[in-house]
Write a protein that holds these residues in place. Sequence first.
Motif, mmCIF file in Angstrom:
data_model
loop_
_atom_site.group_PDB
_atom_site.id
_atom_site.type_symbol
_atom_site.label_atom_id
_atom_site.label_comp_id
_atom_site.label_asym_id
_atom_site.label_seq_id
_atom_site.Cartn_x
_atom_site.Cartn_y
_atom_site.Cartn_z
ATOM 1 N N ASP A 98 0.821 -1.214 0.000
ATOM 2 C CA ASP A 98 0.000 0.000 0.000
ATOM 3 C C ASP A 98 0.859 1.271 0.000
ATOM 4 O O ASP A 98 0.529 2.244 -0.685
ATOM 5 C CB ASP A 98 -0.944 0.020 1.203
ATOM 6 N N ILE A 99 1.937 1.273 0.769
ATOM 7 C CA ILE A 99 2.835 2.438 0.774
ATOM 8 C C ILE A 99 3.414 2.654 -0.615
ATOM 9 O O ILE A 99 3.412 3.771 -1.141
ATOM 10 C CB ILE A 99 3.959 2.260 1.818
ATOM 11 N N LEU A 100 3.893 1.589 -1.227
ATOM 12 C CA LEU A 100 4.465 1.699 -2.572
ATOM 13 C C LEU A 100 3.412 2.157 -3.576
ATOM 14 O O LEU A 100 3.689 3.023 -4.415
ATOM 15 C CB LEU A 100 5.070 0.360 -3.004
ATOM 16 N N LYS A 101 2.217 1.596 -3.491
ATOM 17 C CA LYS A 101 1.132 1.986 -4.405
ATOM 18 C C LYS A 101 0.830 3.472 -4.274
ATOM 19 O O LYS A 101 0.605 4.158 -5.274
ATOM 20 C CB LYS A 101 -0.127 1.159 -4.127
ATOM 21 N N GLY A 102 0.862 3.995 -3.051
ATOM 22 C CA GLY A 102 0.638 5.422 -2.829
ATOM 23 C C GLY A 102 1.718 6.300 -3.439
ATOM 24 O O GLY A 102 1.530 7.503 -3.586
ATOM 25 N N MET A 103 2.845 5.696 -3.773
ATOM 26 C CA MET A 103 3.947 6.421 -4.405
ATOM 27 C C MET A 103 4.045 6.070 -5.890
ATOM 28 O O MET A 103 5.046 6.340 -6.541
ATOM 29 C CB MET A 103 5.260 6.072 -3.693
ATOM 30 N N ASN A 104 2.995 5.429 -6.423
ATOM 31 C CA ASN A 104 2.950 4.965 -7.817
ATOM 32 C C ASN A 104 4.060 3.968 -8.120
ATOM 33 O O ASN A 104 4.631 3.954 -9.206
ATOM 34 C CB ASN A 104 2.988 6.138 -8.802
ATOM 35 N N LEU A 105 4.345 3.105 -7.143
ATOM 36 C CA LEU A 105 5.351 2.057 -7.299
ATOM 37 C C LEU A 105 4.703 0.718 -6.975
ATOM 38 O O LEU A 105 3.548 0.659 -6.568
ATOM 39 C CB LEU A 105 6.533 2.305 -6.356
ATOM 40 N N SER A 106 5.459 -0.356 -7.166
ATOM 41 C CA SER A 106 4.936 -1.689 -6.881
ATOM 42 C C SER A 106 5.995 -2.518 -6.168
ATOM 43 O O SER A 106 7.133 -2.076 -5.979
ATOM 44 C CB SER A 106 4.531 -2.385 -8.190
ATOM 45 N N MET A 107 5.641 -3.732 -5.828
ATOM 46 C CA MET A 107 6.568 -4.636 -5.162
ATOM 47 C C MET A 107 7.780 -4.936 -6.047
ATOM 48 O O MET A 107 8.834 -5.302 -5.543
ATOM 49 C CB MET A 107 5.854 -5.934 -4.769
ATOM 50 N N GLU A 108 7.639 -4.777 -7.347
ATOM 51 C CA GLU A 108 8.758 -5.009 -8.264
ATOM 52 C C GLU A 108 9.894 -4.018 -8.041
ATOM 53 O O GLU A 108 11.020 -4.270 -8.467
ATOM 54 C CB GLU A 108 8.285 -4.936 -9.713
ATOM 55 N N HIS A 109 9.621 -2.910 -7.384
ATOM 56 C CA HIS A 109 10.653 -1.909 -7.118
ATOM 57 C C HIS A 109 11.521 -2.249 -5.904
ATOM 58 O O HIS A 109 12.565 -1.645 -5.701
ATOM 59 C CB HIS A 109 10.017 -0.527 -6.927
ATOM 60 N N ILE A 110 11.087 -3.218 -5.101
ATOM 61 C CA ILE A 110 11.845 -3.564 -3.898
ATOM 62 C C ILE A 110 13.114 -4.318 -4.284
ATOM 63 O O ILE A 110 13.074 -5.280 -5.049
ATOM 64 C CB ILE A 110 10.991 -4.404 -2.931
ATOM 65 N N VAL A 111 14.239 -3.867 -3.712
ATOM 66 C CA VAL A 111 15.522 -4.522 -3.974
ATOM 67 C C VAL A 111 16.095 -5.202 -2.733
ATOM 68 O O VAL A 111 16.976 -6.049 -2.839
ATOM 69 C CB VAL A 111 16.560 -3.542 -4.574
ATOM 70 N N LYS A 112 15.606 -4.851 -1.544
ATOM 71 C CA LYS A 112 16.156 -5.423 -0.303
ATOM 72 C C LYS A 112 15.105 -5.367 0.796
ATOM 73 O O LYS A 112 14.415 -4.365 0.939
ATOM 74 C CB LYS A 112 17.393 -4.628 0.135
ATOM 75 N N CYS A 113 14.987 -6.450 1.544
ATOM 76 C CA CYS A 113 14.109 -6.496 2.711
ATOM 77 C C CYS A 113 14.897 -6.998 3.911
ATOM 78 O O CYS A 113 15.787 -7.845 3.765
ATOM 79 C CB CYS A 113 12.924 -7.433 2.491
ATOM 80 N N THR A 114 14.550 -6.491 5.059
ATOM 81 C CA THR A 114 15.078 -6.988 6.326
ATOM 82 C C THR A 114 13.875 -7.429 7.146
ATOM 83 O O THR A 114 12.940 -6.649 7.340
ATOM 84 C CB THR A 114 15.880 -5.905 7.067
ATOM 85 N N VAL A 115 13.902 -8.672 7.584
ATOM 86 C CA VAL A 115 12.766 -9.259 8.291
ATOM 87 C C VAL A 115 13.188 -9.593 9.720
ATOM 88 O O VAL A 115 14.215 -10.235 9.923
ATOM 89 C CB VAL A 115 12.284 -10.539 7.575
ATOM 90 N N MET A 116 12.394 -9.138 10.663
ATOM 91 C CA MET A 116 12.618 -9.431 12.075
ATOM 92 C C MET A 116 11.461 -10.287 12.571
ATOM 93 O O MET A 116 10.303 -9.879 12.454
ATOM 94 C CB MET A 116 12.724 -8.129 12.876
ATOM 95 N N ILE A 117 11.789 -11.471 13.083
ATOM 96 C CA ILE A 117 10.776 -12.441 13.483
ATOM 97 C C ILE A 117 10.966 -12.771 14.968
ATOM 98 O O ILE A 117 12.075 -13.101 15.390
ATOM 99 C CB ILE A 117 10.886 -13.727 12.640
ATOM 100 N N ALA A 118 9.878 -12.707 15.713
ATOM 101 C CA ALA A 118 9.953 -13.006 17.144
ATOM 102 C C ALA A 118 10.165 -14.499 17.405
ATOM 103 O O ALA A 118 10.728 -14.868 18.419
ATOM 104 C CB ALA A 118 8.685 -12.505 17.847
ATOM 105 N N ASP A 119 9.742 -15.343 16.478
ATOM 106 C CA ASP A 119 9.908 -16.799 16.632
ATOM 107 C C ASP A 119 10.465 -17.360 15.331
ATOM 108 O O ASP A 119 9.728 -17.544 14.362
ATOM 109 C CB ASP A 119 8.565 -17.439 16.976
ATOM 110 N N MET A 120 11.773 -17.642 15.294
ATOM 111 C CA MET A 120 12.398 -18.143 14.070
ATOM 112 C C MET A 120 11.851 -19.501 13.644
ATOM 113 O O MET A 120 12.033 -19.914 12.501
ATOM 114 C CB MET A 120 13.920 -18.213 14.232
#
Length: 154
Positions: free
Chosen positions: A69-91
């Motif tokens: 939704d944030i990307l869509k509001g900027m006229n972008l899509s998930m295809e624009h993502i190049v890096k994610c950092t994921v934090m998980i409470a239970d691996m």
Amino acid sequence: MALAVPGLACSAPQLDYHNEGNPASRPFTLAVRAGDYIHLSGQMGTDANGLVPGGFEAQSRKAMDNIQDILKGMNLSMEHIVKCTVMIADMGKWGDFNKIYTGYFKPGRLPARSAFGVNALALGGEIEIECLAYAPLAPAARPAVPPRARRDAQ
């Protein structure tokens, strides 16, 4: 200490802050464009009422939907993502998350990613995801490059 390099002119960075839909009580901006890159704040499985019910899977989907939704509001899509950092409470739920996460991207087009377990997350959440997107500015939108300083011919 500042370093002065003859002939090199520096200008203030062009930053655009995108905060549409972010409650004023949150002490961060949803996304900041710095040139060709967009830095998205960590997203959790929250809506206007707080954490969504339904546990880890529901929070994971909602966090990914929030990013979308944030990307869509900027006229972008998930295809624009190049890096994610994921934090998980239970691996132990890492595999469950991967099944959800991969569904948001085209096959063979997954961004680079880091994932790590954490002791606790804000609001008692089970997952938080922050992303970096790349979307080159159109030439007309780029700031003018200041002319190089001329050296005196002395």
